[in-house]
Design an enzyme around this catalytic site. Structure first.
Site, short mmCIF file in Angstrom:
data_model
loop_
_atom_site.label_atom_id
_atom_site.label_comp_id
_atom_site.label_asym_id
_atom_site.label_seq_id
_atom_site.Cartn_x
_atom_site.Cartn_y
_atom_site.Cartn_z
N GLU A 156 0.79 -1.24 0.00
CA GLU A 156 0.00 0.00 0.00
C GLU A 156 0.82 1.29 0.00
O GLU A 156 0.73 2.09 0.95
CB GLU A 156 -0.95 0.00 1.19
CG GLU A 156 -1.91 -1.16 1.20
CD GLU A 156 -3.02 -1.03 2.24
OE1 GLU A 156 -2.87 -0.22 3.17
OE2 GLU A 156 -4.03 -1.73 2.10
N GLU A 165 -5.40 -8.70 0.72
CA GLU A 165 -6.07 -8.36 1.99
C GLU A 165 -7.54 -8.11 1.75
O GLU A 165 -7.91 -7.49 0.76
CB GLU A 165 -5.51 -7.06 2.62
CG GLU A 165 -4.19 -7.18 3.30
CD GLU A 165 -3.76 -5.86 3.95
OE1 GLU A 165 -4.61 -5.08 4.40
OE2 GLU A 165 -2.54 -5.63 3.98
C1 FCB Z 1 -4.56 -2.15 5.49
C2 FCB Z 1 -3.16 -2.44 5.98
C3 FCB Z 1 -3.10 -3.52 7.01
C4 FCB Z 1 -4.26 -3.52 7.98
C5 FCB Z 1 -5.58 -3.37 7.25
C6 FCB Z 1 -6.80 -3.37 8.13
O1 FCB Z 1 -4.64 -0.87 4.95
O2 FCB Z 1 -2.34 -2.83 4.92
O3 FCB Z 1 -1.87 -3.46 7.66
O4 FCB Z 1 -4.09 -2.55 8.96
O5 FCB Z 1 -5.57 -2.21 6.46
#
Ligand code: FCB
Length: 446
Positions: free
Chosen positions: A165, A352
């Site tokens: 990110e 994620e």
């Molecule tokens: C993302 C991050 C991760 C976690 C999630 C909930 O933006 O990459 O580390 O905190 O959110």
């Protein structure tokens, strides 16, 4: 009930990051990260907690790997704490390396494939003192961390995430100030930071390819779905398109197309590093897949008062929300479909996706039915995108354990497994059993 079946060999995993789970940030020769310093400053974390202990994963990783095996995970995504490995520029801390080697060994023994994130939103304080990612020298430092990891873990690790990110790190660190270095409206440093992270990604891919290693390497992009608050209002539409280009296109376009989106360039081009034109051809290096971190939709309104961007976030009163964001599973489908239609359909993984629940009054919330509903809807969206031809090959759920959620602290919980932050006891929530069944069936019911 509708059932979505995933392709054979679809990778099921969970994801985590070093500072959020490990604890013991200064153990065995590790040096402080910017997060360690930041969380020890008053007023930075909403609930006043920090990652000093977190899930104590540093000492309990074998126990946690046993949970992964029990759940049937095929893969575990984790990051390294840079300061454990490189205590000062050019030095290598063997004890830090050995921690990650032991972790990788224990995963492999359990039949869980390690996916290693080289940079996950944390840098050592020594780098920050030199200006961090605002400065171009950060690129070389990050590439040398990668070289150390390829050399010392590369015989056993075949899946890499270069950078997690970049847009979030830059935006939260230099625009909202919610992440270290905690600066606000520092527009030029913001774009320098993101640019250098993307350049580092490209060079990490090049370094990995030069070693002739087999496996996969890619970046985890924070994909958000940007929408106009009032779709019938052309100015809101323009605001949403600008935010879409800034948050999605400005990460994906350099990697895949070697260019920067035009609308964004018109707005912020003057803030980008002067080396942009020279760097872009080199930055056109995706790796072997795109990682998609997806959580939410953001609605935008045109705003006269917001300099440069002319857009502000808008919360529609009737939109379904989690404790942090708007819930919009269709956004995940649309992001994957856009990768297919606009970016040449690269292999991709959901690196994620997860759902936050805050515990009220400290009472353990083991019945996390809203999380299951969120996850099932998002998995169904992934299934729809695959059915439409998207080359999505796996899904990493954030997260196995409740952990330290950055500026929200320990009280914002994302785990399938509850962490008691006092006793360190782990307890399966309803979603843990549910995910186990999903993995076993390679399918999700809705
Ligand atoms: C993302 C991050 C991760 C976690 C999630 C909930 O933006 O990459 O580390 O905190 O959110």
């Amino acid at each position: 009930m509708a059932r979505t079946v995933f392709p054979a060999g679809f990778t099921w995993g969970t994801a985590a990051a070093a500072y959020q789970v490990e604890g013991s940030p200064l153990a065995d020769g590790a040096v402080a990260s910017t997060w360690h310093e930041f969380t020890h400053r008053r007023g930075t974390v909403r609930d006043g907690t920090n990652g000093d202990v977190a899930c104590d994963h540093y000492h309990r990783f074998s126990e946690d790997v046993a949970q992964m095996r029990r759940m049937g995970l095929a893969a575990y995504r984790f990051s390294v704490a840079w300061g454990r490995i490189v205590p000062s520029p050019g030095a290598v801390n063997e004890k830090g390396i050995s921690f990650y080697q032991r972790m990788v060994d224990s995963l492999l023994e359990a039949g869980v494939e390690p996916w290693v994130t080289i940079f996950h939103l944390e840098e050592p304080v020594w780098l920050a003192r030199q200006g961090g990612f605002e400065k171009r020298s950060s690129v070389d430092h990050l590439v040398s961390l990668g070289e150390i990891l390829f050399a010392r873990l590369g015989d056993r690790v075949h899946h890499w995430i270069t950078v997690n990110e970049p847009s979030v790190y830059a935006y939260q660190g230099y625009m909202t100030g919610e992440f270290p270095p905690g600066r606000k409206f520092a527009v030029r440093p913001l774009f320098a930071c993101q640019h250098h992270l993307l350049l580092a990604h490209a060079r990490l891919c090049a370094a990995w390819e030069a070693r002739g290693m087999d496996g996969m390497i890619g970046l985890a992009h924070h994909a958000l779905w940007a929408a106009p608050a009032r779709p019938q209002d052309p100015r809101d539409c323009e605001a949403a398109m600008v935010m879409d280009e800034l948050s999605n296109g400005s990460v994906l376009d350099p990697l895949v197309r070697g260019s920067y989106p035009q609308r964004a360039l018109r707005r912020v081009g003057r803030f980008l590093p002067r080396t942009l034109d020279h760097d872009l051809p080199e930055m056109r290096r995706m790796g072997t897949y795109i990682g998609v971190n997806y959580y939410a939709r953001y609605a935008y309104r045109w705003s006269r008062f917001m300099p440069i961007l002319h857009s502000t976030e808008y919360h529609a009163p009737d939109a379904p929300r989690s404790a942090m964001w708007e819930i919009y599973p269709d956004g995940l489908y649309r992001i994957l479909d856009r990768l297919r239609t606009d970016y040449g359909n690269p292999p991709c993984f959901i690196t994620e996706n997860g759902f936050p629940l805050a515990e009220k009054g400290g009472a353990p919330a083991l019945d996390d039915t809203p999380r299951i509903a969120y996850l099932a809807d998002h998995l169904a969206a992934v299934g729809r995108a695959i059915a439409g031809g998207a080359d999505c090959r796996g899904y990493f759920l954030w997260s196995l354990l409740d952990n330290f959620e950055w500026n929200y602290g320990l009280s914002m919980r994302f785990g399938l497994i509850r962490t008691d932050f006092v006793t360190q006891e782990r307890t399966w929530k309803k979603s843990a059993g549910w995910y186990t069944d999903v993995i076993r069936a390679n399918a999700v019911d809705q």
